[in-house]
Design an enzyme around this catalytic site. Structure first.
Site, PDB file in Angstrom:
ATOM      1  CB  SER A 149      -0.871   0.051   1.261  1.00  0.00           C
ATOM      2  OG  SER A 149      -1.812  -0.968   1.239  1.00  0.00           O
ATOM      3  CG  HIS A 170      -2.935  -1.199  -3.657  1.00  0.00           C
ATOM      4  ND1 HIS A 170      -3.501   0.020  -3.399  1.00  0.00           N
ATOM      5  CD2 HIS A 170      -2.728  -1.775  -2.442  1.00  0.00           C
ATOM      6  CE1 HIS A 170      -3.615   0.177  -2.089  1.00  0.00           C
ATOM      7  NE2 HIS A 170      -3.157  -0.903  -1.490  1.00  0.00           N
ATOM      8  CD  GLU A 182      -4.793   2.397  -6.245  1.00  0.00           C
ATOM      9  OE1 GLU A 182      -5.262   3.536  -6.186  1.00  0.00           O
ATOM     10  OE2 GLU A 182      -3.959   1.967  -5.404  1.00  0.00           O
ATOM     11  CG  ASN A 220      -4.239   4.299   0.350  1.00  0.00           C
ATOM     12  OD1 ASN A 220      -5.432   4.252   0.674  1.00  0.00           O
ATOM     13  ND2 ASN A 220      -3.440   3.274   0.457  1.00  0.00           N
TER      14      ASN A 220
HETATM   15  N1  LIG Z   1      -4.893  -4.768   5.177  1.00  0.00           N
HETATM   16  C1  LIG Z   1      -5.307  -4.029   4.141  1.00  0.00           C
HETATM   17  O1  LIG Z   1      -6.435  -3.462   4.133  1.00  0.00           O
HETATM   18  C2  LIG Z   1      -4.421  -3.909   2.918  1.00  0.00           C
HETATM   19  C3  LIG Z   1      -4.989  -3.410   1.728  1.00  0.00           C
HETATM   20  C4  LIG Z   1      -4.193  -3.322   0.580  1.00  0.00           C
HETATM   21  C5  LIG Z   1      -2.867  -3.698   0.641  1.00  0.00           C
HETATM   22  N2  LIG Z   1      -2.333  -4.161   1.814  1.00  0.00           N
HETATM   23  C6  LIG Z   1      -0.936  -4.624   1.786  1.00  0.00           C
HETATM   24  O2  LIG Z   1      -0.947  -6.049   1.657  1.00  0.00           O
HETATM   25  C7  LIG Z   1       0.171  -6.619   2.353  1.00  0.00           C
HETATM   26  C8  LIG Z   1      -0.347  -7.623   3.377  1.00  0.00           C
HETATM   27  O3  LIG Z   1      -1.242  -6.995   4.248  1.00  0.00           O
HETATM   28  P1  LIG Z   1      -2.242  -7.855   5.171  1.00  0.00           P
HETATM   29  O4  LIG Z   1      -3.169  -6.867   5.790  1.00  0.00           O
HETATM   30  O5  LIG Z   1      -2.778  -9.009   4.412  1.00  0.00           O
HETATM   31  O6  LIG Z   1      -1.225  -8.400   6.272  1.00  0.00           O
HETATM   32  P2  LIG Z   1      -1.427  -9.634   7.275  1.00  0.00           P
HETATM   33  O7  LIG Z   1      -0.577  -9.355   8.455  1.00  0.00           O
HETATM   34  O8  LIG Z   1      -2.870  -9.938   7.483  1.00  0.00           O
HETATM   35  O9  LIG Z   1      -0.802 -10.873   6.468  1.00  0.00           O
HETATM   36  C9  LIG Z   1       0.571 -10.957   6.148  1.00  0.00           C
HETATM   37  C10 LIG Z   1       0.908 -12.435   6.061  1.00  0.00           C
HETATM   38  O10 LIG Z   1       2.205 -12.553   5.500  1.00  0.00           O
HETATM   39  C11 LIG Z   1       2.885 -13.596   6.183  1.00  0.00           C
HETATM   40  N3  LIG Z   1       4.314 -13.401   5.971  1.00  0.00           N
HETATM   41  C12 LIG Z   1       5.112 -12.443   6.514  1.00  0.00           C
HETATM   42  N4  LIG Z   1       6.372 -12.575   6.039  1.00  0.00           N
HETATM   43  C13 LIG Z   1       6.350 -13.626   5.169  1.00  0.00           C
HETATM   44  C14 LIG Z   1       7.337 -14.253   4.347  1.00  0.00           C
HETATM   45  N5  LIG Z   1       8.605 -13.822   4.318  1.00  0.00           N
HETATM   46  N6  LIG Z   1       6.956 -15.315   3.569  1.00  0.00           N
HETATM   47  C15 LIG Z   1       5.674 -15.760   3.579  1.00  0.00           C
HETATM   48  N7  LIG Z   1       4.703 -15.203   4.332  1.00  0.00           N
HETATM   49  C16 LIG Z   1       5.041 -14.151   5.118  1.00  0.00           C
HETATM   50  C17 LIG Z   1       2.434 -13.486   7.623  1.00  0.00           C
HETATM   51  O11 LIG Z   1       2.606 -14.700   8.324  1.00  0.00           O
HETATM   52  C18 LIG Z   1       0.943 -13.128   7.438  1.00  0.00           C
HETATM   53  O12 LIG Z   1       0.122 -14.272   7.408  1.00  0.00           O
HETATM   54  C19 LIG Z   1       0.929  -5.434   2.942  1.00  0.00           C
HETATM   55  O13 LIG Z   1       1.945  -5.076   2.049  1.00  0.00           O
HETATM   56  C20 LIG Z   1      -0.130  -4.324   3.029  1.00  0.00           C
HETATM   57  O14 LIG Z   1       0.420  -3.031   2.931  1.00  0.00           O
HETATM   58  C21 LIG Z   1      -3.088  -4.295   2.936  1.00  0.00           C
END
Ligand SMILES: NC(=O)c1ccc[n+]([C@@H]2O[C@H](COP(=O)([O-])OP(=O)(O)OC[C@H]3O[C@@H](n4cnc5c(N)ncnc54)[C@H](O)[C@@H]3O)[C@@H](O)[C@H]2O)c1
EC number: 1.1.1.35
Length: 274
Positions: A149, A170, A182, A220
């Site tokens: 993000s 995204h 995106e 954003n």
């Molecule tokens: N939460 C949101 O609303 C949202 C929206 C759009 C984008 N994002 C982006 O998406 C990404 C993930 O966000 P999220 O909210 O799903 O996070 P989250 O914490 O729910 O999930 C992340 C997952 O990645 C795993 N992980 C971490 N390091 C790892 C590795 N090296 N290899 C394999 N797995 C690994 C963790 O165990 C976890 O299950 C981030 O970059 C965030 O900025 C989040």
């Protein structure tokens, strides 16, 4: 330990090779790294639209929880989509789940995938380490995409030798509900990669928009200043009228109160558009 059968990988491998010869990459097989909130949603939507998916995370426990969450979410979708035909709904859930394999070893599953979508922790160093490693194991044609993000896509792509096959993809939370995606092009992203990702997003039933690799991309960049203004208005004293971003969740969540998870509504609003 990878939980991917030989037969599964063979079928994936043959479909990938066939599509690789086409001009654009027709994505059939997707590897989603990170089975959290976003990764599980992306894996679910990809599998439900006919793609073969491998979902990767750090432990079997996380993957089991992630798959359980996907199943629950699919059952809700099926209940609505197949309201008149529950048997067809059950078949849809089973078929979708059977298209998702899981693994704790990303390097061992990316050799025959068309697309890697990364949705791990929001940390540049960790993302760079992951992509640098996968770059050595993934097939030549494989496109890499990050769901970040807030990080610059170019800075993540620079950890690899495939900057032309690297872009941002995204998604918005909750992925099965939110239509917008995106597609972020860096100066090095090839037109072929960009168009392949636009096609993939459409195949997921999403509405892709093209973005430059600039802070906040589009949503954003608009949303965060808007929310900050709402907070400033509130801090100035009671505004005397409802300040919508502080009062109400966005429309898709209004119709799905369970998505709020009991969190303050402003936080839910943020995460809906993160
Ligand atoms: N939460 C949101 O609303 C949202 C929206 C759009 C984008 N994002 C982006 O998406 C990404 C993930 O966000 P999220 O909210 O799903 O996070 P989250 O914490 O729910 O999930 C992340 C997952 O990645 C795993 N992980 C971490 N390091 C790892 C590795 N090296 N290899 C394999 N797995 C690994 C963790 O165990 C976890 O299950 C981030 O970059 C965030 O900025 C989040």
């Amino acid at each position: 330990m990878a939980f991917v059968t030989r037969q599964f990988m063979r079928s994936v491998s043959s479909s990938s090779t066939a599509s690789a010869s086409a001009k654009k990459i027709i994505v059939k097989h997707v590897t989603v790294i990170g089975g959290g909130l976003m990764g599980a949603g992306i894996a679910q939507v990809a599998a439900a639209t006919g793609h073969t998916v491998v979902l990767v995370d750090q432990t079997e426990d996380i993957l089991a929880k992630s798959k359980k969450g996907i199943e629950e979410s699919l059952r809700k979708v099926a209940k609505k989509k197949f309201a008149e035909n529950p048997k067809a709904g059950d078949e849809f859930v089973e078929k979708t789940l059977s298209s998702i394999a899981t693994s704790t070893d990303a390097a061992s599953v990316v050799h025959s995938t068309d697309l890697v979508v990364e949705a791990i922790v929001e940390n540049l160093k960790v993302k760079n380490e992951l992509f640098k490693r996968l770059d050595k194991f993934a097939a030549e044609h494989t496109i890499f995409a990050s769901n970040t993000s807030s990080l610059q896509i170019t800075s993540i792509a620079n950890a690899t030798t495939r900057q032309d096959r690297f872009a941002g993809l995204h998604f918005f939370n909750p992925v099965p509900v939110m239509k917008l995606v995106e597609v972020i092009k860096t100066p090095m992203t090839s037109q072929k990669t960009f168009e392949s990702l636009i096609d993939f997003s459409k195949a997921l039933g999403k509405h892709p928009v093209s973005c430059k690799d600039t802070p906040g991309f589009i949503v954003n960049r608009l949303l965060v200043p808007y929310l900050m203004e709402a907070i400033r208005l509130y801090e100035r004293g009671p505004p005397g009228f409802p300040v919508r971003p502080l009062e109400l969740p966005p429309p898709p969540l209004q119709s799905q109160p369970e998505q709020l998870h009991g969190r303050p509504r402003l936080i839910s609003w943020f995460s809906a558009f993160d």
